[in-house]
Design an enzyme around this catalytic site. Sequence first.
Site, PDB file in Angstrom:
ATOM      1  N   GLU A 143       0.822  -1.206   0.000  1.00  8.60           N
ATOM      2  CA  GLU A 143       0.000   0.000   0.000  1.00  8.60           C
ATOM      3  C   GLU A 143       0.855   1.255   0.000  1.00  8.60           C
ATOM      4  O   GLU A 143       2.031   1.237   0.372  1.00  8.60           O
ATOM      5  CB  GLU A 143      -0.922   0.017   1.215  1.00  8.60           C
ATOM      6  CG  GLU A 143      -0.210   0.125   2.540  1.00  8.60           C
ATOM      7  CD  GLU A 143      -1.162   0.182   3.729  1.00  8.60           C
ATOM      8  OE1 GLU A 143      -2.139   0.965   3.674  1.00  8.60           O
ATOM      9  OE2 GLU A 143      -0.927  -0.557   4.707  1.00  8.60           O
ATOM     10  N   GLU A 240     -10.678   0.624   9.089  1.00 10.36           N
ATOM     11  CA  GLU A 240      -9.410   0.833   9.796  1.00 10.36           C
ATOM     12  C   GLU A 240      -9.348   2.299  10.234  1.00 10.36           C
ATOM     13  O   GLU A 240      -8.552   3.086   9.745  1.00 10.36           O
ATOM     14  CB  GLU A 240      -8.210   0.480   8.908  1.00 10.36           C
ATOM     15  CG  GLU A 240      -6.928   0.358   9.731  1.00 10.36           C
ATOM     16  CD  GLU A 240      -5.663   0.344   8.879  1.00 10.36           C
ATOM     17  OE1 GLU A 240      -4.726  -0.367   9.251  1.00 10.36           O
ATOM     18  OE2 GLU A 240      -5.625   1.057   7.851  1.00 10.36           O
TER      19      GLU A 240
END
Length: 262
Positions: A143, A240
Amino acid sequence: MINFSANLSMLFTELPLLDRFDAAKNAGFSAAEIQFPYSESIDALRAKLDETGLQLVLFNVDADDLLQGGEGLAAVPEKRERFKAALTQTVDYIEALQPKAVNVLPGRCMNPRRLDDYLQTFGENLSLAADTFAPFGVSAIFEAINTIDMPGFIIHSGAQMLDWLERLNHPNLLLQVDIYHLSMMNEDPEAFIRLHPETIGHIQFADTPGRGQPGTGNIDFNRLFDTIRNSGYSGWTGAEYRPVGPTLDSLDWLEQFQTKKL
């Protein structure tokens, strides 16, 4: 359809980690993810998954000192052997917990003159992780993380992610698209998801700024979740965020947007 997972490193932190599985199940989640599960034994985690019926869909390879402000593990040339040892540990957890994907955090480079060496090391280590996870049917993902929260992070844009995916051209490598981090870099995560759904192995979200739950910032989650739902992406979408207040009070969005209830 969107399948939501609860990131147990961020949600339900009022409770010990193992108790968060029960809390997530009771709140209506069918899956969970953990940033780093290695503080708990494999047997204890497996027992919790069996007890609750949750899937553990994602966790990260150990990142050494990254969360304490260090450079991390995956890109540091001097830590190659430690990264290999971390992969061995990860495989032990993969075999027992059967995630869908494992995230390899690129990490930081504090010395810009060494950036090329760090990027080369990361590419080699990421390919090694993709090779290592493939026999278990688990995707390696990576990511982009914003450089406001983590200065010096070596992958911090959607373009960089796509570039590395093309360079490595590995059949077991996909992207983790983090809505919060891309938004913090003034990118358009909705456009990225619409244009590149086939490259995505996992999505995570939080509102910006502040990284709170939907409705605490400036992201239009009605539009975002419609984009995900209509994109063709069929993986998991992880909550998240850092709840503003108790976690249960932050979950209005789940009742509104979840397409399957337990």
